[in-house]
Design a protein around this motif. Structure first.
Motif, PDB file in Angstrom:
ATOM      1  N   LYS A  26       0.821  -1.213   0.000  1.00 46.63           N
ATOM      2  CA  LYS A  26       0.000   0.000   0.000  1.00 46.63           C
ATOM      3  C   LYS A  26       0.855   1.263   0.000  1.00 46.63           C
ATOM      4  CE  LYS A  26      -2.910  -0.538   3.302  1.00 46.63           C
ATOM      5  NZ  LYS A  26      -3.855  -0.861   4.351  1.00 46.63           N
ATOM      6  N   ILE A  27       2.116   1.114  -0.410  1.00 46.01           N
ATOM      7  CA  ILE A  27       3.043   2.241  -0.508  1.00 46.01           C
ATOM      8  C   ILE A  27       3.372   2.426  -1.987  1.00 46.01           C
ATOM      9  CG2 ILE A  27       5.309   3.136   0.122  1.00 46.01           C
ATOM     10  CD1 ILE A  27       5.133   1.143   2.564  1.00 46.01           C
ATOM     11  N   PHE A  28       3.078   3.601  -2.525  1.00 51.13           N
ATOM     12  CA  PHE A  28       3.297   3.875  -3.946  1.00 51.13           C
ATOM     13  C   PHE A  28       4.224   5.072  -4.093  1.00 51.13           C
ATOM     14  CE2 PHE A  28      -0.741   1.766  -3.507  1.00 51.13           C
ATOM     15  CZ  PHE A  28      -0.718   0.811  -4.512  1.00 51.13           C
ATOM     16  N   TRP A  29       5.290   4.883  -4.876  1.00 48.45           N
ATOM     17  CA  TRP A  29       6.245   5.946  -5.187  1.00 48.45           C
ATOM     18  C   TRP A  29       6.104   6.242  -6.669  1.00 48.45           C
ATOM     19  CZ3 TRP A  29       9.225   7.737  -1.121  1.00 48.45           C
ATOM     20  CH2 TRP A  29       9.341   6.899   0.001  1.00 48.45           C
ATOM     21  N   GLN A  30       5.479   7.359  -7.039  1.00 51.98           N
ATOM     22  CA  GLN A  30       5.330   7.770  -8.434  1.00 51.98           C
ATOM     23  C   GLN A  30       6.466   8.755  -8.698  1.00 51.98           C
ATOM     24  OE1 GLN A  30       3.681  11.231  -9.209  1.00 51.98           O
ATOM     25  NE2 GLN A  30       4.775  10.848 -11.113  1.00 51.98           N
ATOM     26  N   VAL A  31       7.411   8.351  -9.549  1.00 50.78           N
ATOM     27  CA  VAL A  31       8.645   9.113  -9.747  1.00 50.78           C
ATOM     28  C   VAL A  31       8.769   9.533 -11.208  1.00 50.78           C
ATOM     29  CG1 VAL A  31      11.154   9.079  -9.470  1.00 50.78           C
ATOM     30  CG2 VAL A  31       9.718   7.788  -7.865  1.00 50.78           C
ATOM     31  N   TYR A  68      14.242   9.265 -12.251  1.00 47.28           N
ATOM     32  CA  TYR A  68      14.744   7.903 -12.048  1.00 47.28           C
ATOM     33  C   TYR A  68      14.792   7.585 -10.562  1.00 47.28           C
ATOM     34  CZ  TYR A  68      19.223  10.107 -10.880  1.00 47.28           C
ATOM     35  OH  TYR A  68      20.199  10.867 -10.298  1.00 47.28           O
ATOM     36  N   VAL A  69      14.964   6.295 -10.267  1.00 48.18           N
ATOM     37  CA  VAL A  69      15.162   5.811  -8.895  1.00 48.18           C
ATOM     38  C   VAL A  69      16.521   5.148  -8.833  1.00 48.18           C
ATOM     39  CG1 VAL A  69      14.410   4.125  -7.159  1.00 48.18           C
ATOM     40  CG2 VAL A  69      12.708   5.439  -8.430  1.00 48.18           C
ATOM     41  N   GLU A  70      17.296   5.486  -7.791  1.00 47.29           N
ATOM     42  CA  GLU A  70      18.553   4.783  -7.543  1.00 47.29           C
ATOM     43  C   GLU A  70      18.591   4.372  -6.083  1.00 47.29           C
ATOM     44  OE1 GLU A  70      22.468   5.755  -9.306  1.00 47.29           O
ATOM     45  OE2 GLU A  70      23.048   6.059  -7.201  1.00 47.29           O
ATOM     46  N   VAL A  71      18.717   3.068  -5.856  1.00 50.71           N
ATOM     47  CA  VAL A  71      18.820   2.512  -4.511  1.00 50.71           C
ATOM     48  C   VAL A  71      20.256   2.034  -4.359  1.00 50.71           C
ATOM     49  CG1 VAL A  71      17.968   0.733  -2.933  1.00 50.71           C
ATOM     50  CG2 VAL A  71      16.370   1.895  -4.476  1.00 50.71           C
ATOM     51  N   GLY A  72      20.961   2.644  -3.398  1.00 52.81           N
ATOM     52  CA  GLY A  72      22.386   2.395  -3.221  1.00 52.81           C
ATOM     53  C   GLY A  72      22.716   0.974  -2.788  1.00 52.81           C
ATOM     54  N   SER A  73      23.966   0.616  -2.922  1.00 56.76           N
ATOM     55  CA  SER A  73      24.449  -0.724  -2.556  1.00 56.76           C
ATOM     56  C   SER A  73      24.067  -1.064  -1.115  1.00 56.76           C
ATOM     57  CB  SER A  73      25.971  -0.797  -2.689  1.00 56.76           C
ATOM     58  OG  SER A  73      26.348  -0.599  -4.026  1.00 56.76           O
ATOM     59  N   GLY A  74      23.486  -2.250  -0.944  1.00 57.52           N
ATOM     60  CA  GLY A  74      23.134  -2.725   0.382  1.00 57.52           C
ATOM     61  C   GLY A  74      21.916  -2.067   1.007  1.00 57.52           C
ATOM     62  N   ALA A  75      21.250  -1.157   0.319  1.00 59.39           N
ATOM     63  CA  ALA A  75      20.079  -0.467   0.861  1.00 59.39           C
ATOM     64  C   ALA A  75      18.820  -1.314   0.680  1.00 59.39           C
ATOM     65  CB  ALA A  75      19.906   0.886   0.186  1.00 59.39           C
ATOM     66  N   HIS A  76      17.809  -1.029   1.499  1.00 60.30           N
ATOM     67  CA  HIS A  76      16.532  -1.760   1.420  1.00 60.30           C
ATOM     68  C   HIS A  76      15.378  -0.773   1.278  1.00 60.30           C
ATOM     69  CE1 HIS A  76      13.485  -4.806   2.002  1.00 60.30           C
ATOM     70  NE2 HIS A  76      12.921  -4.000   2.882  1.00 60.30           N
ATOM     71  N   MET A  77      14.582  -0.968   0.239  1.00 59.63           N
ATOM     72  CA  MET A  77      13.449  -0.102  -0.110  1.00 59.63           C
ATOM     73  C   MET A  77      12.151  -0.870   0.108  1.00 59.63           C
ATOM     74  SD  MET A  77      12.970   2.864  -1.492  1.00 59.63           S
ATOM     75  CE  MET A  77      11.749   3.839  -2.300  1.00 59.63           C
ATOM     76  N   GLU A  78      11.061  -0.142   0.375  1.00 61.81           N
ATOM     77  CA  GLU A  78       9.731  -0.735   0.546  1.00 61.81           C
ATOM     78  C   GLU A  78       8.741  -0.034  -0.374  1.00 61.81           C
ATOM     79  OE1 GLU A  78       8.641  -3.197   2.647  1.00 61.81           O
ATOM     80  OE2 GLU A  78      10.437  -3.489   3.880  1.00 61.81           O
ATOM     81  N   GLY A  79       7.848  -0.793  -0.995  1.00 61.72           N
ATOM     82  CA  GLY A  79       6.743  -0.218  -1.757  1.00 61.72           C
ATOM     83  C   GLY A  79       6.765  -0.538  -3.230  1.00 61.72           C
ATOM     84  N   ILE A  80       5.810   0.034  -3.916  1.00 59.07           N
ATOM     85  CA  ILE A  80       5.637  -0.159  -5.354  1.00 59.07           C
ATOM     86  C   ILE A  80       6.159   1.089  -6.043  1.00 59.07           C
ATOM     87  CG2 ILE A  80       3.965  -0.520  -7.198  1.00 59.07           C
ATOM     88  CD1 ILE A  80       2.218  -1.777  -4.782  1.00 59.07           C
ATOM     89  N   LEU A  81       7.173   0.914  -6.874  1.00 60.03           N
ATOM     90  CA  LEU A  81       7.813   2.027  -7.576  1.00 60.03           C
ATOM     91  C   LEU A  81       7.246   2.123  -8.984  1.00 60.03           C
ATOM     92  CD1 LEU A  81      11.427   1.180  -6.417  1.00 60.03           C
ATOM     93  CD2 LEU A  81      10.021   3.054  -5.580  1.00 60.03           C
ATOM     94  N   LEU A  82       6.650   3.271  -9.297  1.00 61.15           N
ATOM     95  CA  LEU A  82       6.118   3.559 -10.627  1.00 61.15           C
ATOM     96  C   LEU A  82       7.017   4.645 -11.199  1.00 61.15           C
ATOM     97  CD1 LEU A  82       2.411   3.840  -9.434  1.00 61.15           C
ATOM     98  CD2 LEU A  82       3.432   1.868 -10.609  1.00 61.15           C
ATOM     99  N   VAL A  83       7.914   4.263 -12.108  1.00 61.09           N
ATOM    100  CA  VAL A  83       9.017   5.140 -12.501  1.00 61.09           C
ATOM    101  C   VAL A  83       8.913   5.514 -13.979  1.00 61.09           C
ATOM    102  CG1 VAL A  83      11.520   5.405 -12.497  1.00 61.09           C
ATOM    103  CG2 VAL A  83      10.437   3.942 -10.798  1.00 61.09           C
TER     104      VAL A  83
END
Length: 154
Positions: free
Chosen positions: A84-89, A92-107
């Motif tokens: 139920k988490i939406f990221w409308q971007v 671009y999206v960049e998730v760094g090395s070893g990082a943890h993201m949550e949700g649905i990415l609409l890019v």
């Protein structure tokens, strides 16, 4: 994907406008509509908190890029669900090395998940998704929750 992206981008009357000037490091996000007119950075961890109630939803409209620093994480609290988490971007999206993201990415452009990063959710891009030894996990009850919110997104 494009229908969900357009729906999320077209929502008006945000609950929060340019929260933290786009710096979400150390913040706790409650349910609501977040609008950012620039880039969003997550330089330190942040928390998304709410309940398991079907009314609790998080939508972030990002006019620029979404950047998450290496070895940081988004933590869910109080029953919040990645479904139920939406990221409308728009950028671009960049998730760094070893990082943890949550949700649905609409890019709109691309999503880059660097070495050892992870996502509990989904990444949907109109151009490209690049995974470098990354893990993407579908959240529990993903299909059921999306069906319940079909009238909200998609």
């Amino acid at each position: 994907m494009e229908t969900a992206y357009t729906d999320a981008a077209g929502r008006t009357d945000p609950d929060y406008l340019d929260l933290g000037s786009g710096d979400l490091g150390g913040t706790t996000l409650g349910p609501g509509l977040y609008k950012f007119r620039s880039d969003v950075d997550i330089p330190t961890g942040c928390t998304i908190s709410g309940t398991s109630s079907s009314a609790d939803m998080w939508i972030s409209q990002v006019a620029g890029n979404l950047n998450m620093a290496a070895n940081k994480r988004i933590t869910l609290a109080g029953g919040a669900s990645a479904s139920k988490i939406f990221w409308q971007v728009a950028g671009y999206v960049e998730v760094g090395s070893g990082a943890h993201m949550e949700g649905i990415l609409l890019v709109k452009t691309k999503g880059d998940f660097l070495t050892g990063s992870s996502l509990n959710g989904r990444i949907l891009s109109q151009t490209a998704v690049n995974l470098d030894s990354s893990t993407v996990t579908q959240p529990p009850h993903f299909g059921r929750i999306l069906a319940q919110t079909a009238d909200i997104l998609v």
